[in-house]
Motif scaffolding. Structure first.
Motif, PDB file in Angstrom:
ATOM      1  N   GLN A 407       0.845  -1.377   0.112  1.00 34.05           N
ATOM      2  CA  GLN A 407       0.067   0.135   0.050  1.00 34.05           C
ATOM      3  C   GLN A 407       0.712   1.398  -0.077  1.00 34.05           C
ATOM      4  N   ASN A 408       2.101   1.287   0.228  1.00 29.96           N
ATOM      5  CA  ASN A 408       3.026   2.272   0.278  1.00 29.96           C
ATOM      6  C   ASN A 408       4.067   2.623  -0.755  1.00 29.96           C
ATOM      7  N   HIS A 477       0.260  -0.990  -4.876  1.00 36.89           N
ATOM      8  CA  HIS A 477      -0.502  -0.145  -5.663  1.00 36.89           C
ATOM      9  C   HIS A 477      -0.770   1.194  -5.003  1.00 36.89           C
TER      10      HIS A 477
END
Length: 539
Positions: A407-408, A477
């Motif tokens: 996510q990062n 992402h």
């Protein structure tokens, strides 16, 4: 804007000028919220250039770092700010000026900051040459001369007894630091020089001696150790890392990490962190309170260095999904900040802003497979959830890739070219289109993604471990917006890309002679190339 009894708050009933002043003390988000409460405040916000300027800064996720020149109106500042944002959105590589740079500077020895190019080259016996070029005023004839600053202030003693092992240059502070290792004892001598005068920097308090490593004395019986040192800085903070490899049959690796305020004097050897068994490959300041380190254990370590009276505190190890290989951390070592801009003359033709630190990105170069990980700096400002940590890890500070990575970050394969540039929230990288390379600008700033100027990418991408050689499947992402420059094609003569928040430097090896090179290019973007006669030429 309403009280509990439904009456208008006193803010809507005071003088317009006072109301505007009060609102100017708020954040951009709070100003917008206030504007939505009643027509009076809405009109105040709409008609105030100052408040519109604050809102625009917030929308662009920028912060000002230089006082506004007295001869530049707030209206002009707002116009320039919007113009810069639009220039990046269109991503045009326009050119206005050409430079010739001596061949002795390789692309790795060039920095850019605050409209200046800093070049330096180091020699084995502590001899350093450097040159600063102001991009706003320089002409081809002023940029084509060889190096003009020489740091040879050590005499024959240095030639006999020490080797220049590290150099750090921050042209925003007129600062050059050279580090010398003495051959007859495990100490480094750190020298602070002013680039402009060649003398000791006025804010330094004499050269300092720093122990190379806190290595047990009995280990020296096995021979003098191999040493390596790294410097990085931000404002008045410096971080110095040194390591030693000892042992004849087995190799032991020791290292120490020192962080101190070089404006205040004193010995940086008083407070330090120690390590053994692995090394720090690179170190970079994220802010004055946060330090990042890329390690040989294939992780990124986050240190809290806000309190200089205590040793750097390891807060987390962010594990990476890579196999043992060569890694490098790409993040500017010189930042736009209030402290580094305070001595600069007020710019007449531009306004200096910088990306909010949490909205910047950090790039990790992976050499096999050729790829880059773009990591949001916001990760290192978070209060990490306890569930992210691996309780069974050493000291319980390891954060598995699955907890933080997808996510990062974004992972890009770089099959066509391993080059890229990173600055602020943007990454510039060449991508193969048919038989030529074209520059792709990816902006990870949340406001850029929200505006959607360009192609917005939010869907995840997955790289299989079995195909690409990672330790696990890599799914990332982190959202970004991408704009492609279709006006210029590049080939595989690209050598390096340097990016700051205003311009791009693209180093190429052209296939033409010096006389055939086109005129120089410089506006927001600058392209620099190397001709076959042995000189740097921007075009």
């Amino acid at each position: 804007m309403f009280s509990h009894h439904g009456r208008h708050d006193a803010l809507s009933n005071i003088a317009e000028e006072l109301r505007c002043h009060i609102l100017s003390l708020l954040s951009s988000r709070d100003i917008i919220c206030c504007a939505l409460t009643c027509q009076t405040v809405y009109k105040t916000v709409k008609n105030s250039t100052e408040l519109q300027y604050i809102i625009e800064l917030g929308a662009r996720r920028l912060m000002p770092i230089h006082p506004r020149p007295p001869n530049v109106s707030i209206v002009e500042c707002l116009r320039i700010l919007r113009g810069k944002a639009n220039a990046w959105s269109s991503f045009e590589l326009s050119v206005t000026k050409g430079l010739r740079i001596p061949l002795s500077f390789n692309p790795g020895s060039i920095l850019i900051s605050h409209q200046q190019l800093a070049f330096f080259v180091t020699y084995w016996h502590g001899y350093v040459e450097s040159k600063i070029i102001d991009l706003r005023t320089c002409m081809p004839e002023t940029a084509s001369i060889p190096l003009c600053t020489r740091d040879g202030n050590y005499g024959n003693v240095v030639h006999r007894a020490s080797v220049c092992s590290s150099i750090y240059i921050d042209e925003t502070q007129d600062l050059m630091i050279t580090v010398h290792l003495w051959r007859d004892n495990p100490t480094y001598q750190i020298n602070f020089r002013a680039i402009s005068t060649h003398k000791e920097h006025p804010k330094a308090h004499g050269s300092r001696l720093v122990l190379a490593c806190r290595v047990p004395h009995n280990d020296y019986s096995e021979g003098f150790p191999e040493h390596r040192a790294i410097f990085t800085g931000i404002g008045d903070r410096l971080a110095f890392y040194s390591e030693a490899k000892l042992g004849l049959e087995e190799t032991y690796q020791y290292w120490s990490l020192h962080v101190w305020n070089w404006h205040e004097g004193g010995q940086p050897d008083d407070v330090y962190a120690l390590g053994i068994g692995y090394i720090l490959v690179e170190i970079r300041f994220l802010t004055e309170e946060k330090l990042l380190a890329l390690t040989s254990c294939y992780c990124i370590e986050l240190y809290d260095v806000g309190n200089l009276s205590t040793i750097p505190q390891l807060q987390a190890r962010f594990m990476l999904p890579v196999v043992p290989q060569t890694l490098s951390l790409e993040y500017p070592s010189v930042f736009h900040s209030t402290s580094t801009c305070e001595h600069l003359a007020a710019p007449d033709e531009r306004w200096i802003w910088t990306t909010i630190p949490a909205d910047r990105v950090i790039c990790l170069r992976v050499h096999s497979p050729k790829s880059i990980f773009v990591i949001s700096a916001r990760l290192f400002f978070m209060d990490l959830p306890p569930t992210w940590f691996d309780a069974a890890s050493t000291h319980g500070v390891a954060v598995p890739w699955s907890s933080w990575g997808p996510q990062n970050s974004r992972c890009f394969l770089q099959k066509s070219s391993p080059l890229f540039g990173v600055g602020g929230s943007r990454v510039i990288r060449p991508v193969l289109h048919d038989s030529s390379l074209r520059m792709h600008m990816t902006d990870f700033n949340p406001s850029a993604v929200a505006r959607g100027i360009g192609k917005v990418i939010q869907d995840p991408t997955t790289l299989l471990a079995s195909r690409y050689g990672f330790t696990q499947d890599v799914t990332t992402h982190l959202p970004y917006v991408e704009v492609v420059n279709n006006d210029r094609d590049f080939d595989f003569s690209l050598r390096r890309i340097i990016l700051d928040e205003e311009k791009i430097l693209i180093f190429t090896l052209p296939h033409t002679t010096a006389s055939e090179l086109p005129p120089v290019e410089l506006t927001m973007k600058l392209t620099i190339s190397l001709n076959r006669s042995g000189q740097w030429m921007s075009r």
